[in-house]
Design an enzyme around this catalytic site. Structure first.
Site: not given
Ligand code: GTP
Ligand code: SPV
Ligand code: MN
Length: 597
Positions: A75, A203, A212, A232, A254, A256, A283, A381
């Site tokens: 991002r 992306y 998001k 989130h 993100s 984590c 998420d 990913r």
């Protein structure tokens, strides 16, 4: 695929599609119906153009590989804007642009950007189709990769259009890869128009606009107006030895650990006690107060867009099983047998492969600065359906979602934050969330490992003024009869040598057990200045070989370091000026007082 017949009678939708087509000038328009048949045609088309590669269908059936542009791998927060008429409504933590200017800037990039391409129209639902909790979006895109990912991540197609009817509300989502030029890239949100414009990127978080952009930035704005929360957060069910399933929601920034926690496998001893995990989401959580006065959560997504590096049969066996079929891999290493690999994957390091930039790769290769060249990008990913996941919850299609017993905040902190602590009450818990900080990761463009304040893990995702967002959290607490307890965890504390003190992953359930025991009023705790912390003997360590005193170190609170931390919190809160709810300053002062005593 070419069509001039509309599969909908929704006049506003049709006229918007026409208008956007007039701007972007695609050769044709194709409506995505969500069928297997159409998906196959699109896959074939993308294979022909090289947008995706087919993986080894014996070993990885239904799986594809995609490589993004070199500077389009995460991002881009500096190119992400909240476009409200008043700057104050975006707040000091968001990039802001007035809507008129934003539309104008983006229009010049969108203009003719789809020439020679097809414009795909993707009607999608965040949340089960037809649920009163769900939100509908329509994404226009010139990328088949986006279409294929949206088919995994959201509920797509005819059923959505049917539910939208002839005048239902939807978020207008416009995306074009354009030239994939970082200098002509903009991710724009127009909460007042219920619209999102994203251009110049391919992306995930920038272009899968249901994720998001809609489910956090736009949804958080709607949540404020409609009195609910878009967060989130992962959502997981923990089946306790007595057979009850308690649900928790956890916000970590993100990369984590949300995905990993949401599907953990209990360590042997806890498994024997009877613990089992049910995955609801990894998420995003949408949470409402229900008629029982408790907080209920749904996961609006239908898939996982998970971090590849570090995923293996030891750290996350559930995910390893999940991604064996119908999965799209992005920016990982491609092996010669057309399977995939990444740093921290199962099995031997391949002797050779093609790296995420398409270059021949061998282990140990160094770049010009003598740094190791990785086979997979650190933010590589996979996109995979939740229904592939062996621990997928049976409550996923439930319109009411699941009741939340605990909210857990967490960050990546080498120092300071203990393994776990509990807030004194809801207001203090909101302060704990608002004061969160974490080391940056590869999930966003920019430097990795810098500690930054990331309240509720929402810094990059809150679609309005964060001061109002904190006020909204405070008011939600007041409206609940049974507010969840709020905790903070840190799996990432390190020793003098920089090694993690806590083994993490499945072992994290030992901490969640303490959290649930606290929620069930079954456990006492120590009252520390920052909150309640466990007594060392109260974390079940059976079968876990940890260095002597490691748990003491993990739970230690260094008042001097915390007083230092207060400076960062003060500076962060200060930027909100008079907008910051006074309750947060009260909590700040109380904490300072407790630390000084
Ligand atoms: P986003 O999808 O970016 O929102 O991230 P996420 O919060 O879902 O993060 P994820 O679970 O994918 O974890 C990111 C990285 O952290 C991976 O490389 C993991 O291997 C690593 N990680 C996850 N959990 C733990 C843990 O408990 N301990 C340690 N040391 N690392 C972890
Ligand atoms: C994150 O960065 O928090 C993600 C990946 O979950 S993305 O969808 O790209 O935002
Ligand atoms: Mn995320």
């Amino acid at each position: 695929m070419k069509t001039s017949v509309y599969p909908t009678t929704h006049k506003k939708l049709i006229s918007w599609v026409k208008q956007m087509a007039a701007l972007c000038k695609p050769d044709s328009i194709a409506w995505i119906d969500g069928s297997e048949h159409q998906k196959k045609i699109l896959e074939k088309e993308a294979l022909t153009t090289g947008e995706i590669l087919q993986l080894n269908q014996e070993k990885l059936p239904g799986c594809f590989y995609h490589r993004s542009a070199k500077d389009d791998v995460a991002r881009t927060e500096h190119l992400t804007f909240i476009c409200t008429s008043q700057k104050r409504d975006a707040g000091p933590t968001n990039n802001w642009m007035p809507p008129v200017e934003a539309y104008k800037k983006a229009e010049s990039i969108f203009k003719g950007a789809m020439k020679g391409r097809v414009m795909y129209v993707i009607p999608f639902s965040m949340g089960p189709v037809g649920s009163p909790f769900s939100k509908i979006g329509v994404e226009l895109t010139d990328s088949i990769y986006v279409v294929l990912n949206m088919l995994i991540m959201t509920r797509v197609g005819e059923s959505v259009l049917k539910h939208l009817g002839k005048d239902g509300d939807f978020t207008k989502c416009l995306h074009s890869k354009a030239e994939l030029d970082i200098n002509k890239r903009l991710i724009l949100h127009f909460p007042e128009d219920n619209a999102i414009w994203s251009v110049g990127s391919g992306y995930g978080g920038n272009v899968l606009l249901g994720k998001k952009c809609l489910s956090l930035r736009i949804a958080s704005y709607l949540g404020k107006r409609e009195e609910w929360l878009a967060e989130h957060m992962l959502i997981m069910g923990i089946e306790e030895p007595d057979g009850h399933i308690k649900y928790i929601a956890a916000a970590f920034p993100s990369a984590c650990g949300k995905t990993n926690l949401a599907m953990l496998i209990p360590p042997e001893g806890l498994k024997r006690k009877g613990y089992r995990i049910w995955t609801v989401g990894d998420d995003i959580a949408w949470m409402r107060i229900d008629s029982d006065g408790a907080l209920w959560a749904i996961n609006p997504e239908a898939g996982f867009f998970g971090v590849a590096p570090g995923t293996n049969s030891k750290t996350n066996p559930t995910m390893v099983k999940t991604i064996q079929k119908n999965t799209i891999y992005t920016n990982v290493l491609l092996k010669h047998d057309k399977t995939v690999w990444w740093e921290g994957a199962d099995g031997d390091v391949p002797a050779e492969g093609v790296d995420w930039q398409g270059r021949l790769w061998k282990p140990g290769m160094l770049d010009g600065d003598r740094n190791i060249i990785r086979g997979a990008h650190p933010n590589s990913r996979f996109t995979t359906p939740i229904m592939n996941c062996p621990s997928a919850s049976f409550r996923l299609e439930q319109h009411h979602g699941v009741p939340i017993s605990a909210i857990v905040f967490g960050g990546r902190r080498a120092h300071l934050a203990p393994l776990v602590y509990e807030s004194f009450n809801w207001q203090h818990g909101v302060f704990v969330g608002a004061a969160m900080a974490s080391e940056t990761t590869a999930a966003q463009a920019g430097k990795v490992g810098q500690v930054r304040r990331d309240p509720m893990a929402m810094l990059p995702f809150c679609g309005y003024n964060m001061a109002e967002y904190f006020a909204h959290w405070l008011s939600m607490g007041k409206r609940m009869i049974h507010p969840p307890k709020i905790f903070h965890v840190n799996w990432f504390r390190t020793d003098e040598k920089g090694e993690f003190l806590w083994p993490g992953y499945g072992e994290n359930l030992r901490v969640l057990e303490w959290i649930l025991d606290r929620c069930n009023n079954k456990m006492d705790a120590v009252r520390a200045p920052i909150g309640f912390i466990p007594r060392v003997a109260d974390i079940d360590m059976m079968g876990l070989p940890l260095a002597p005193l490691a748990l003491e170190k993990l739970l230690a609170i260094n008042k001097k370091e915390w007083l230092e931390e207060l400076k960062g919190i003060k500076e962060f809160f200060g930027q909100f000026k008079k907008d910051l709810p006074p309750e947060l300053w009260q909590e700040y002062e109380s904490l300072e007082e407790r630390l000084r005593n």
